[in-house]
Every structure is written in C-alpha cells, then in structure tokens.
Design a protein around this motif. Structure first.
Motif, PDB file in Angstrom:
ATOM      1  N   THR A 117       6.287 -10.235   1.525  1.00 19.73           N
ATOM      2  CA  THR A 117       4.974 -11.244   2.125  1.00 19.73           C
ATOM      3  C   THR A 117       4.954 -12.338   1.096  1.00 19.73           C
ATOM      4  OG1 THR A 117       3.469  -9.536   1.169  1.00 19.73           O
ATOM      5  CG2 THR A 117       3.792  -9.370   3.255  1.00 19.73           C
ATOM      6  N   ASP A 118       5.697 -12.020  -0.326  1.00 20.85           N
ATOM      7  CA  ASP A 118       5.596 -12.571  -1.469  1.00 20.85           C
ATOM      8  C   ASP A 118       6.713 -12.453  -2.285  1.00 20.85           C
ATOM      9  OD1 ASP A 118       4.605 -14.624  -3.323  1.00 20.85           O
ATOM     10  OD2 ASP A 118       3.017 -13.234  -4.146  1.00 20.85           O
ATOM     11  N   LYS A 128       4.697  -9.604  -9.411  1.00 20.86           N
ATOM     12  CA  LYS A 128       3.346  -9.111  -9.247  1.00 20.86           C
ATOM     13  C   LYS A 128       2.221  -9.615 -10.214  1.00 20.86           C
ATOM     14  CE  LYS A 128       5.444  -4.929 -10.351  1.00 20.86           C
ATOM     15  NZ  LYS A 128       5.869  -3.566 -10.168  1.00 20.86           N
ATOM     16  N   TYR A 133      -3.079  -5.304  -4.882  1.00 22.30           N
ATOM     17  CA  TYR A 133      -2.100  -6.056  -4.741  1.00 22.30           C
ATOM     18  C   TYR A 133      -1.742  -6.489  -3.363  1.00 22.30           C
ATOM     19  CZ  TYR A 133      -0.135  -3.738  -8.938  1.00 22.30           C
ATOM     20  OH  TYR A 133       0.041  -2.958 -10.193  1.00 22.30           O
ATOM     21  N   TRP A 134      -2.723  -6.103  -2.425  1.00 23.64           N
ATOM     22  CA  TRP A 134      -2.403  -6.665  -0.963  1.00 23.64           C
ATOM     23  C   TRP A 134      -2.674  -8.068  -0.723  1.00 23.64           C
ATOM     24  CZ3 TRP A 134      -5.103  -2.252   2.583  1.00 23.64           C
ATOM     25  CH2 TRP A 134      -4.412  -1.204   2.192  1.00 23.64           C
ATOM     26  N   LEU A 135      -2.104  -8.673   0.222  1.00 26.54           N
ATOM     27  CA  LEU A 135      -2.216  -9.981   0.701  1.00 26.54           C
ATOM     28  C   LEU A 135      -2.817  -9.710   2.220  1.00 26.54           C
ATOM     29  CD1 LEU A 135       0.977 -11.860  -0.569  1.00 26.54           C
ATOM     30  CD2 LEU A 135      -1.508 -12.090  -1.419  1.00 26.54           C
ATOM     31  N   SER A 173       0.024  -8.361   4.302  1.00 22.48           N
ATOM     32  CA  SER A 173       0.191  -7.000   4.010  1.00 22.48           C
ATOM     33  C   SER A 173      -0.833  -6.242   5.127  1.00 22.48           C
ATOM     34  CB  SER A 173      -0.175  -6.243   2.615  1.00 22.48           C
ATOM     35  OG  SER A 173       0.524  -7.138   1.706  1.00 22.48           O
ATOM     36  N   MET A 217       3.058   1.403   0.660  1.00 27.55           N
ATOM     37  CA  MET A 217       3.165   0.198  -0.108  1.00 27.55           C
ATOM     38  C   MET A 217       3.248   0.866  -1.583  1.00 27.55           C
ATOM     39  SD  MET A 217       0.630  -2.456   1.483  1.00 27.55           S
ATOM     40  CE  MET A 217       1.091  -3.588   0.593  1.00 27.55           C
ATOM     41  N   GLY A 219       2.563  -3.840  -5.300  1.00 25.62           N
ATOM     42  CA  GLY A 219       2.861  -5.194  -4.878  1.00 25.62           C
ATOM     43  C   GLY A 219       2.579  -5.570  -3.429  1.00 25.62           C
ATOM     44  N   PRO A 220       2.786  -6.530  -2.822  1.00 22.93           N
ATOM     45  CA  PRO A 220       2.105  -6.934  -1.484  1.00 22.93           C
ATOM     46  C   PRO A 220       3.101  -6.742  -0.358  1.00 22.93           C
ATOM     47  CG  PRO A 220       2.986  -8.921  -2.492  1.00 22.93           C
ATOM     48  CD  PRO A 220       3.233  -8.078  -3.518  1.00 22.93           C
ATOM     49  N   GLN A 221       4.315  -6.039  -0.718  1.00 19.46           N
ATOM     50  CA  GLN A 221       5.345  -5.902   0.333  1.00 19.46           C
ATOM     51  C   GLN A 221       5.031  -4.550   0.943  1.00 19.46           C
ATOM     52  OE1 GLN A 221       6.630  -8.517  -0.409  1.00 19.46           O
ATOM     53  NE2 GLN A 221       6.836  -8.663  -2.836  1.00 19.46           N
TER      54      GLN A 221
END
Ligand code: 2P0
Length: 331
Positions: free
Chosen positions: A181-182, A186, A254-256, A259, A280, A283-285
């Motif tokens: 997602t990004d 991080k 870390y979430w977007l 995510s 997770m 990081g946002p992945q």
C-alpha cells in the motif's frame, strides 16, 4: 575466494515478536512462529576490498552506515581470527539488494542480516552450526534469527536463537500474498516502535502474557496443518500486537486507509469460503495467508482495493542458498 553470494528470504511472522526482554541484543519478550517467503529474495555478495580503509555495506547501490552492521561483522571477524584466518583483517565490500521494497515492513532486516551472517561465515570458511548463525544474525535484527533457516521456524521468548520446525514440504500448498500500500520507508523503525510500546503502553504486559498462550495454540495448529485454526490465531496475534502499540505514547500506528480496506476485503473473502487470513507487521503492507487453490481469486479481489499498489505472491520456503565464486573462469 573471489566472492561469496548468499540468497535468503524474509521471515513472515504468523505469530509475532514485538518487544524485547533484553534491549540491545534482541532477546525477544514474545515467541514467534514464522514462515520464509520463498519468492521474495535478498541477494548479498561479499568480496575483498584490500585497498579500502574499512569495510563497506551497500543496499540497492546505496552506501549504508557501517555501524548498523558492526555487531554481526565484528563477531564473525573475531571468529575468523580465532580460527587462524590470515585474511581476517582484509576490508570487505558487502553489496546487498532486495527483490521487494526495503525497510517498508516486509522484513528486509530479517533476510538482510541472515544473508550477511551466512555470507561472512562462508567467506571465512567458519562452518558455524545453524543455531550459532541464528544467534549471531539475531544481534543484527531479531527476526533474522528465523531467516537463517527458511521453512517454518520458531523463536521462543527469552531465547538466543531460533529453530527450524518444518521444511517447506510440510505444508507446500500455502501461499502468501503481500499487498503493498506504500513503498516508502516506514515512519517508525521496529526497534523504536517496540521500545516505545514496552515503555509506554499500558497494554504491553497483557500483550506479552497473552502471546505465550497464542504461540502454543498456533504450534499445534501448524502441526495439524489446520488453516481453520491457524488463521484466527494469526489474526489475534497481529491485532493484539497492534492494540498494544497504538496505545503507546506517542502511538505507534503503521496502518493506512488502504491497509484497513484490505483487512475488510479479507473478511469478505472468508465469508465467501476462501482462505484469506491477513496479518500485518511494522508497516502498512498487508500479508495474506492463502492456499494454492484460492490464491488467484484472492489476488484478483485484493488488486481491486483502492490504494493497493502492487501484490507480491509467494510460496513458502526460503532456505538460504550459498554460491562460492573461486575466481576460476572454468576454462
Ligand atoms: C516479527 N516484526 O515477528 C515482528 C512482527 C515486526 C512485527 O520482527 O529490533 O526488524 O531488529 O529485532 O526484527 C520486525 O522487527 O526488529 C519484526 P529488531 P525486527 O517479524
């Protein structure tokens, strides 16, 4: 020898390591259960650089601060001296690269420090046992203790090294999707995120106590190859890790939005009877555990989620591969 090249894979925690019993040397406060991502690779090459003043380490062509790697390099160099290597002090050039985004929550530190440790062991012909390589890699990054093995691994709380539980053949139909997602680095490194959680989250002690229970149940689910039992335990592990870390001060989040959208899509996919258990890290992945049967349907659905930039798909495995180039052209 002219060069040693080592390939390793990142270690994806199904049950999470988050928090250290001992700072500085990465003794984990929570046990982790992990799997190597076979199709994501770190490739690290070591060569001698006799005219240099000191060692150098580059990742993706960018020179890195040497002190990040000095614990691992110094430990192995000491072993080289102890074993009588006359070339122990020759400066080395270490060049590393990843087939996936670096420092973005895809465990590049796990495969990176494992590759460095194994490459130096091979370079100086130390032939250290795997548990010792795991112990040394751990001092670079806790999760690297697991990447030294590949396959399914366990790293127990309070332990100095990880251990191999099963090879990839134990459960070959598993697949892991990584929804990116990004791709940027991080915002808070794992080390700082863990320490902030430990020192300021009111839920940290509860997280650590609960993690002990979770890992035992997950080990039994893995032994039985039960994705129906492992999936919910994976979910409890990452959400309880996140619960403790977002309650830190300041929060470690870390979430977007993407995510969260992927997490919701996984819930829908499961409602339709597909295997799609997300997890997770720092990081946002979002990483999704699926099976060979369902992976394509899961990939298609997740690709349609707004904000998902790329999806990597991997089988399980990721055992290290060592290649020695003795400078002989073979002619
Ligand atoms: C894991 N993570 O078990 C957990 C889950 C991220 C979330 O291990 O400080 O880079 O170098 O020991 O290994 C990432 O942290 O941390 C990590 P250090 P590391 O995979």
């Amino acid at each position: 020898m002219a060069a040693v090249t080592v390939q390793t894979s990142p270690s994806l925690a199904l049950i999470k390591y988050w928090g250290k019993e001992t700072q500085g040397i990465n003794i984990p406060a929570t046990g982790s259960l992990a799997v190597g991502l076979h199709d994501l690779r770190t490739k690290t090459t070591v060569t001698a650089d006799p005219s240099a003043e000191c060692d150098s380490v580059s990742i993706g062509g960018t020179e890195q601060p040497l002190h990040h790697f000095s614990t691992v390099i110094d430990t192995l160099r000491e072993r080289a001296h102890a074993s009588g290597r006359t070339d122990a002090d020759t400066p080395l050039a270490v060049e590393s690269g990843n087939s996936f985004p670096t420092a973005a929550g895809i465990a590049s530190s796990s495969s990176g420090f494992a590759a460095l440790t194994i490459a130096l062991d091979a370079w100086w012909a130390l032939n250290l046992p795997a548990a010792e390589l795991s112990r040394i890699a751990r001092t670079g990054s806790g999760s690297a203790a697991r990447s030294v093995f590949g396959g399914f691994t366990r790293f127990q709380a309070g332990s100095e090294s990880a251990e191999a539980l099963y090879s990839a053949e134990w459960w070959p139909e598993l697949r892991i999707l990584v929804a990116i997602t990004d791709t940027g680095p991080k915002t808070v490194g794992s080390r700082d995120g863990m320490e902030r959680t430990r020192s300021s989250s009111p839920y940290y002690d509860a997280w650590v106590a609960d993690a002990r229970v979770l890992i035992g149940k997950a080990e039994r689910a893995l032994a039985d190859r039960s994705v129906e039992r492992l999936g919910p335990l994976m979910r409890e592990s990452y959400l309880r890790m996140v619960g403790s870390s977002i309650a830190a001060s300041p929060p470690v989040l870390y979430w977007l939005p993407a995510s969260v959208a992927v997490i919701r899509a996984c819930d829908e996919l499961r409602g339709e009877g597909l295997v799609a258990w997300e997890t997770m890290d720092a990081g946002p992945q979002v990483k999704i555990l699926s099976t060979a049967r369902d992976v394509e349907a899961v990939r298609e659905r997740i690709a349609s989620v707004a904000g998902v930039k790329t999806i990597l798909v991997s089988g399980v495995g990721g055992s290290p591969v060592v290649t020695r180039d003795n400078g002989d052209s073979g002619l």
